[in-house]
Design a protein around this motif. Structure first.
Motif, PDB file in Angstrom:
ATOM      1  N   THR A  13       0.776  -1.302  -0.118  1.00 13.53           N
ATOM      2  CA  THR A  13       0.713  -0.369  -0.133  1.00 13.53           C
ATOM      3  C   THR A  13       1.321   1.213   0.275  1.00 13.53           C
ATOM      4  O   THR A  13       0.542   2.711  -0.258  1.00 13.53           O
ATOM      5  N   CYS A  14       2.204   1.517   0.312  1.00 17.52           N
ATOM      6  CA  CYS A  14       2.658   2.752   0.488  1.00 17.52           C
ATOM      7  C   CYS A  14       4.087   2.477   0.187  1.00 17.52           C
ATOM      8  O   CYS A  14       4.690   1.108  -0.024  1.00 17.52           O
ATOM      9  N   HIS A  16       7.053   1.949   1.676  1.00 23.04           N
ATOM     10  CA  HIS A  16       7.415   1.052   2.791  1.00 23.04           C
ATOM     11  C   HIS A  16       7.133  -0.004   2.721  1.00 23.04           C
ATOM     12  O   HIS A  16       7.715  -1.152   2.610  1.00 23.04           O
ATOM     13  N   CYS A  17       5.814  -0.712   1.930  1.00 21.58           N
ATOM     14  CA  CYS A  17       5.921  -2.462   1.444  1.00 21.58           C
ATOM     15  C   CYS A  17       6.631  -2.273   0.818  1.00 21.58           C
ATOM     16  O   CYS A  17       7.005  -3.231  -0.137  1.00 21.58           O
ATOM     17  N   ALA A  20       9.989  -3.322   1.741  1.00 27.36           N
ATOM     18  CA  ALA A  20      10.062  -4.079   2.497  1.00 27.36           C
ATOM     19  C   ALA A  20      10.241  -5.440   1.799  1.00 27.36           C
ATOM     20  O   ALA A  20      10.836  -5.988   2.183  1.00 27.36           O
ATOM     21  N   TYR A  65       3.316 -10.494   2.453  1.00 22.70           N
ATOM     22  CA  TYR A  65       2.826 -10.100   1.548  1.00 22.70           C
ATOM     23  C   TYR A  65       2.770 -11.580   0.920  1.00 22.70           C
ATOM     24  O   TYR A  65       2.874 -12.178   1.365  1.00 22.70           O
TER      25      TYR A  65
END
Lengths: 69, 69
Positions: A13-14, A16-17, A20, A65
């Motif tokens: 979603t962002c 940061h994702c 990651a 995820y």
């Protein structure tokens, strides 16, 4: 020979994702690059040899995820 | 005396965002606790003394998000 494959990952979603997922995939042996399209969920991985899709899926899972197959 | 105030922050989409906002606010002098409601955008901050809202807004901005006033 270098190969490139694009996977689809859900749940990002962002930025940061993106970070990651990228970080986990980069830990896989032979991976030389990861590019993520956040809006579309596309994750393009460049590697020295063809990657095991299970290994990529496991890395994505480790990041929190899911890889769509 | 400890005070608690709830702010509204926009732009948080995942747990990484929550962590980023919490981390920045916790750096403010006197802050003893931060609780974030991701779905609603509520950020509840507990501090030893009343905080300067501008300082909280700056911390949220530093994390890459926006405090609504």
């Amino acid at each position: 020979m270098a190969t490139t494959k694009t996977y689809t990952v859900t749940g990002m979603t962002c930025s940061h994702c993106v970070e990651a997922v990228s970080s986990e995939i980069k830990l896989l042996p032979g991976v030389t690059g990861v590019r993520v399209d956040l809006a579309g969920g596309g994750v393009t991985v460049t590697s020295a040899e063809t990657l095991d899709d299970d290994a990529v899926a496991a890395a994505v899972d480790e990041a929190g995820y899911e890889l769509v197959r």
